[in-house]
Design a protein around this motif. Structure first.
Motif, PDB file in Angstrom:
ATOM      1  N   THR A 152       1.172  -1.175   0.202  1.00  0.00           N
ATOM      2  CA  THR A 152       0.175  -0.266   0.147  1.00  0.00           C
ATOM      3  C   THR A 152       1.527   1.288   0.285  1.00  0.00           C
ATOM      4  N   VAL A 153       0.936   1.898  -0.771  1.00  0.00           N
ATOM      5  CA  VAL A 153       1.748   2.762  -1.068  1.00  0.00           C
ATOM      6  C   VAL A 153       0.045   4.657  -0.918  1.00  0.00           C
ATOM      7  N   GLY A 154       0.710   5.421  -0.307  1.00  0.00           N
ATOM      8  CA  GLY A 154      -0.252   7.475  -0.502  1.00  0.00           C
ATOM      9  C   GLY A 154       0.400   8.014  -1.988  1.00  0.00           C
ATOM     10  N   GLY A 155      -0.716   7.758  -2.443  1.00  0.00           N
ATOM     11  CA  GLY A 155      -0.739   8.574  -3.624  1.00  0.00           C
ATOM     12  C   GLY A 155      -1.506   9.999  -3.913  1.00  0.00           C
ATOM     13  N   ARG A 156      -0.545  10.768  -4.445  1.00  0.00           N
ATOM     14  CA  ARG A 156      -1.680  12.069  -4.430  1.00  0.00           C
ATOM     15  C   ARG A 156      -2.087  12.211  -6.011  1.00  0.00           C
ATOM     16  N   LEU A 157      -2.869  12.754  -6.929  1.00  0.00           N
ATOM     17  CA  LEU A 157      -3.020  13.381  -7.500  1.00  0.00           C
ATOM     18  C   LEU A 157      -2.374  13.746  -8.599  1.00  0.00           C
ATOM     19  N   ASN A 158      -1.912  13.914  -9.385  1.00  0.00           N
ATOM     20  CA  ASN A 158      -1.118  15.363  -9.108  1.00  0.00           C
ATOM     21  C   ASN A 158      -1.643  16.392  -9.919  1.00  0.00           C
ATOM     22  N   ALA A 200      -5.042  15.317  -4.444  1.00  0.00           N
ATOM     23  CA  ALA A 200      -6.063  14.782  -3.400  1.00  0.00           C
ATOM     24  C   ALA A 200      -5.310  13.623  -3.364  1.00  0.00           C
ATOM     25  N   LEU A 201      -5.723  12.871  -1.775  1.00  0.00           N
ATOM     26  CA  LEU A 201      -5.043  12.099  -1.380  1.00  0.00           C
ATOM     27  C   LEU A 201      -5.612  11.023  -1.630  1.00  0.00           C
ATOM     28  N   GLY A 202      -4.693  10.127  -1.518  1.00  0.00           N
ATOM     29  CA  GLY A 202      -5.567   8.484  -1.782  1.00  0.00           C
ATOM     30  C   GLY A 202      -4.168   7.634  -1.545  1.00  0.00           C
ATOM     31  N   PHE A 203      -5.197   6.439  -1.736  1.00  0.00           N
ATOM     32  CA  PHE A 203      -3.847   4.918  -1.041  1.00  0.00           C
ATOM     33  C   PHE A 203      -4.326   4.045  -2.397  1.00  0.00           C
ATOM     34  N   VAL A 204      -3.115   3.797  -3.022  1.00  0.00           N
ATOM     35  CA  VAL A 204      -3.394   3.004  -4.162  1.00  0.00           C
ATOM     36  C   VAL A 204      -2.553   1.094  -3.774  1.00  0.00           C
ATOM     37  N   SER A 205      -2.850   0.154  -4.479  1.00  0.00           N
ATOM     38  CA  SER A 205      -2.984  -1.241  -3.667  1.00  0.00           C
ATOM     39  C   SER A 205      -2.322  -1.926  -4.383  1.00  0.00           C
ATOM     40  N   GLY A 206      -1.811  -3.241  -4.430  1.00  0.00           N
ATOM     41  CA  GLY A 206      -1.859  -3.230  -5.588  1.00  0.00           C
ATOM     42  C   GLY A 206      -2.363  -4.903  -5.392  1.00  0.00           C
ATOM     43  N   ARG A 207      -2.400  -5.626  -6.841  1.00  0.00           N
ATOM     44  CA  ARG A 207      -3.845  -6.331  -6.945  1.00  0.00           C
ATOM     45  C   ARG A 207      -3.134  -7.700  -7.094  1.00  0.00           C
ATOM     46  N   GLY A 208      -1.857  -7.677  -7.184  1.00  0.00           N
ATOM     47  CA  GLY A 208      -1.221  -8.913  -7.102  1.00  0.00           C
ATOM     48  C   GLY A 208      -0.739 -10.102  -7.952  1.00  0.00           C
ATOM     49  N   ASP A 209      -1.202  -9.405  -9.934  1.00  0.00           N
ATOM     50  CA  ASP A 209      -1.257  -9.749 -10.735  1.00  0.00           C
ATOM     51  C   ASP A 209       0.154  -9.317 -11.382  1.00  0.00           C
ATOM     52  N   VAL A 210       0.413 -10.436 -12.596  1.00  0.00           N
ATOM     53  CA  VAL A 210       1.698 -10.487 -13.153  1.00  0.00           C
ATOM     54  C   VAL A 210       2.058  -8.939 -13.715  1.00  0.00           C
TER      55      VAL A 210
END
Length: 319
Positions: free
Chosen positions: A210-216, A220-230
């Protein structure tokens, strides 16, 4: 008896008989030179005849006396020679085919080796060119961060994390746990394990990432999470449920306290689609990461705070 013993006839015949008996050997010895002369004469005549025939044949005139002989010999020996040639041709053809096959086989091996050498050189050149491109991109962002360069030397399976890579830099190079890992195009992940010479990096596409991400654009702030796919596809959820990301928006890291595990301003990815959350406010955006997790080679581990000039102090208008 006296007549027989003393007969003149008997006395006269005896010397001649004795002479003939004694002279037979000289008569034979006298005849040998004559035989030799006859043989020599025949040999000379044969040589002269051959020389004459050679001279006549050398003229090659239409009326050559040897022409009938030559034609007769050709009519006799010509078919035999033709038959022998016909019988020999399959053998010669078979021998020539084997020789040609050996030559073609050797030529094929030579061309195969040359092709392998060219392919190896081309592959090496492409790999070196790709690494040079990645290093150039990393050098472009390096002035913004204090980082240690590294190369990916292992991926996934043999390690305890599902989406990880191993790099050839460790504690001896200043690499520690919870340091940001990036390359020339964007965020790769964070360090989760170290040894003296290597480190394990958890990719941002892992389900546990999980990574804290911001719209450039809107910040706006949000959270980026992985799905675990290739492919490393990411989901992005905004803190503000009323905020609406748009396709094409770019996401960057907002940073962590003490710059661990993520430093601010590192590109993460781009919004490719937006889906409203079922039964709740807000929406979830799908993010395509800038870094392809299947094609990572040269990376940089951020070992210090972002390089920046000292901040300018703000003063009020009255001062």
């Amino acid at each position: 008896m006296l007549k027989d013993l003393g007969s003149p006839t008997t006395r006269r015949s005896s010397p001649r008989s004795a002479f003939r008996s004694a002279g037979e050997a000289p008569l034979r010895s006298v005849g040998m030179p004559s035989t030799v002369r006859r043989r020599r004469t025949v040999l000379i005549l044969v040589i002269l005849a051959c020389f004459t025939l050679i001279v006549l044949d050398a003229r090659r005139s239409a009326g050559s006396p040897l022409e009938p002989v030559r034609e007769a010999a050709a009519s006799v020996f010509g078919p035999l020679e033709s038959t022998a040639t016909s019988a020999r041709e399959p053998v010669d053809d078979l021998r020539d085919r084997f020789a040609e096959m050996d030559r073609l086989k050797a030529e094929n091996e030579r061309l195969k080796q040359a092709n392998e050498d060219l392919t190896r050189q081309l592959t090496t050149s492409d790999y070196a060119r790709s690494r040079a491109d990645e290093l150039d991109k990393l050098l472009e962002v390096a002035p913004k961060y204090t980082m240690t360069p590294a190369r990916v030397i292992g991926i996934g399976g043999a390690q305890s994390f599902s989406h990880t890579v191993t790099i050839d830099a460790g504690t001896a190079d200043g690499v520690r746990v919870d340091m940001t890992v990036m390359n020339g195009v964007g965020l790769v992940g964070r360090v989760v394990r170290t040894t003296q010479g290597t480190a394990t990096v958890l990719l941002i596409g892992d389900r546990n990432s999980t990574v804290g991400g911001r719209l450039n654009q809107t910040m706006a702030l949000g959270f980026v999470s992985g799905r675990g796919d290739v492919a490393g596809t990411l989901d992005y959820k905004l803190v503000d449920p009323k905020a609406r990301p748009k396709v094409g928006d770019r996401i960057v890291t907002w940073g962590s306290r003490g710059n661990a595990p993520y430093v601010p301003g590192v590109p993460i990815g781009i919004v490719t689609s937006v889906t409203p959350n079922a039964g709740a406010l807000g929406s979830t955006a799908t993010i395509k990461p800038y870094v392809d997790p299947t094609r990572i080679d040269t990376v940089g581990v951020v070992t210090g705070p972002p390089a920046r000039p000292p901040r300018t102090q703000l003063k009020g208008r009255g001062n």
